[in-house]
Design a protein around this motif. Structure first.
Motif, PDB file in Angstrom:
ATOM      1  N   HIS A 109     -17.119  87.685  26.331  1.00 50.86           N
ATOM      2  CA  HIS A 109     -18.350  87.872  27.428  1.00 50.86           C
ATOM      3  C   HIS A 109     -19.916  86.429  27.074  1.00 50.86           C
ATOM      4  N   ARG A 110     -19.800  86.611  28.722  1.00 53.06           N
ATOM      5  CA  ARG A 110     -21.047  85.428  28.957  1.00 53.06           C
ATOM      6  C   ARG A 110     -22.590  85.373  27.824  1.00 53.06           C
ATOM      7  N   TYR A 135     -13.815  76.930  29.736  1.00 50.77           N
ATOM      8  CA  TYR A 135     -14.647  76.183  28.254  1.00 50.77           C
ATOM      9  C   TYR A 135     -15.721  77.357  27.446  1.00 50.77           C
ATOM     10  N   VAL A 136     -15.730  76.758  26.445  1.00 53.89           N
ATOM     11  CA  VAL A 136     -16.404  77.492  25.400  1.00 53.89           C
ATOM     12  C   VAL A 136     -17.475  76.326  25.148  1.00 53.89           C
ATOM     13  N   GLY A 137     -18.822  77.196  25.062  1.00 50.33           N
ATOM     14  CA  GLY A 137     -19.366  76.401  24.112  1.00 50.33           C
ATOM     15  C   GLY A 137     -19.901  76.530  22.940  1.00 50.33           C
ATOM     16  N   ASP A 138     -20.868  75.285  22.226  1.00 44.58           N
ATOM     17  CA  ASP A 138     -21.344  75.607  21.217  1.00 44.58           C
ATOM     18  C   ASP A 138     -22.878  75.758  21.245  1.00 44.58           C
ATOM     19  N   PRO A 139     -22.548  77.332  20.805  1.00 44.20           N
ATOM     20  CA  PRO A 139     -24.126  78.160  20.605  1.00 44.20           C
ATOM     21  C   PRO A 139     -25.307  77.293  20.226  1.00 44.20           C
ATOM     22  N   ALA A 140     -24.697  76.902  19.145  1.00 44.85           N
ATOM     23  CA  ALA A 140     -26.096  75.920  18.842  1.00 44.85           C
ATOM     24  C   ALA A 140     -26.495  74.481  19.331  1.00 44.85           C
ATOM     25  N   GLY A 183     -19.823  80.220  35.043  1.00 41.58           N
ATOM     26  CA  GLY A 183     -21.655  79.010  35.520  1.00 41.58           C
ATOM     27  C   GLY A 183     -22.024  78.453  36.622  1.00 41.58           C
ATOM     28  N   THR A 184     -22.613  77.829  36.029  1.00 46.40           N
ATOM     29  CA  THR A 184     -22.697  76.067  37.863  1.00 46.40           C
ATOM     30  C   THR A 184     -21.370  76.163  38.617  1.00 46.40           C
ATOM     31  N   THR A 203     -22.233  80.446  27.363  1.00 45.31           N
ATOM     32  CA  THR A 203     -21.261  79.832  26.820  1.00 45.31           C
ATOM     33  C   THR A 203     -20.239  81.568  26.704  1.00 45.31           C
ATOM     34  N   LEU A 204     -19.548  81.832  25.807  1.00 37.11           N
ATOM     35  CA  LEU A 204     -19.002  83.392  25.520  1.00 37.11           C
ATOM     36  C   LEU A 204     -18.939  83.772  24.059  1.00 37.11           C
ATOM     37  N   ALA A 205     -18.688  84.506  23.971  1.00 38.99           N
ATOM     38  CA  ALA A 205     -18.778  85.473  22.412  1.00 38.99           C
ATOM     39  C   ALA A 205     -17.324  86.577  22.503  1.00 38.99           C
ATOM     40  N   PRO A 206     -17.517  86.245  21.418  1.00 41.38           N
ATOM     41  CA  PRO A 206     -16.524  87.268  21.263  1.00 41.38           C
ATOM     42  C   PRO A 206     -16.874  89.130  21.743  1.00 41.38           C
ATOM     43  N   GLY A 207     -15.368  89.721  22.486  1.00 40.98           N
ATOM     44  CA  GLY A 207     -15.760  90.977  22.945  1.00 40.98           C
ATOM     45  C   GLY A 207     -16.420  90.481  24.078  1.00 40.98           C
ATOM     46  N   GLY A 208     -16.025  92.072  24.712  1.00 39.69           N
ATOM     47  CA  GLY A 208     -17.188  92.462  26.615  1.00 39.69           C
ATOM     48  C   GLY A 208     -15.552  91.080  27.398  1.00 39.69           C
ATOM     49  N   ARG A 209     -16.415  91.369  28.412  1.00 45.71           N
ATOM     50  CA  ARG A 209     -15.779  90.357  29.612  1.00 45.71           C
ATOM     51  C   ARG A 209     -16.441  89.966  30.523  1.00 45.71           C
ATOM     52  N   THR A 210     -15.847  89.332  31.197  1.00 46.13           N
ATOM     53  CA  THR A 210     -16.829  87.811  31.996  1.00 46.13           C
ATOM     54  C   THR A 210     -16.826  87.998  32.974  1.00 46.13           C
ATOM     55  N   ASP A 211     -16.857  88.227  34.811  1.00 43.87           N
ATOM     56  CA  ASP A 211     -16.838  87.877  35.929  1.00 43.87           C
ATOM     57  C   ASP A 211     -17.162  86.528  35.795  1.00 43.87           C
TER      58      ASP A 211
END
Length: 135
Positions: A38-39, A95-100, A11-12, A46-54
């Motif tokens: 994935h982002r 770093y994985v954020g709390d989506p709420a 991210g930033t 934040t991140l969530a299960p599955g996929g990929r993030t560059d």
């Protein structure tokens, strides 16, 4: 200050000027891909299960400053380590954020029960989440 640690940023903190405003010393090691998560964008990503993030791989010794920036003490993000595919085999912080708390519009489901951090850690331990670099 602690020992140097690798951090996958997506991210930033991929912006060198932003990183320089947060930590005293750092180096971008190179581009990287986080496999297995994935982002998801909200007010902050934040991140969530599955996929990929560059993203990018950042090396710094100032993890306390990064934790403060990411709001770890306020429960916005959790710092978790994942395996890397680098020859050295070291683990990489993410770093994985709390989506709420981040205003994420879509529902993110971390399987299992317990706290969000517990579910994230369990998911990472039980799946093939890892960081791939282009070294």
């Amino acid at each position: 200050m602690t020992d140097h640690m690798l951090v996958f940023v997506y991210g930033t903190l991929t912006d060198p000027e932003r990183v320089a405003s947060v930590v005293e010393t750092f180096e971008f090691v190179g581009d990287a891909t986080l496999l297995g998560l994935h982002r998801v964008d909200g007010r902050y990503p934040t991140l969530a299960p599955g996929g990929r993030t560059d993203g990018r791989l950042l090396e710094t010794s100032d993890m306390d400053a990064l934790d403060s920036y990411e709001g770890v003490g306020r429960g916005l993000y959790s710092r978790i380590t994942v395996p890397s595919e680098r020859e050295s085999g070291e683990r990489v912080a993410i770093y994985v954020g709390d989506p709420a708390k981040l205003g994420v519009p879509e529902a993110i489901s971390w399987p299992g029960d317990g706290s969000l951090e517990t579910r994230i850690r369990r998911f990472i331990e039980n799946t093939e989440v890892r960081v791939r670099t282009s070294e």
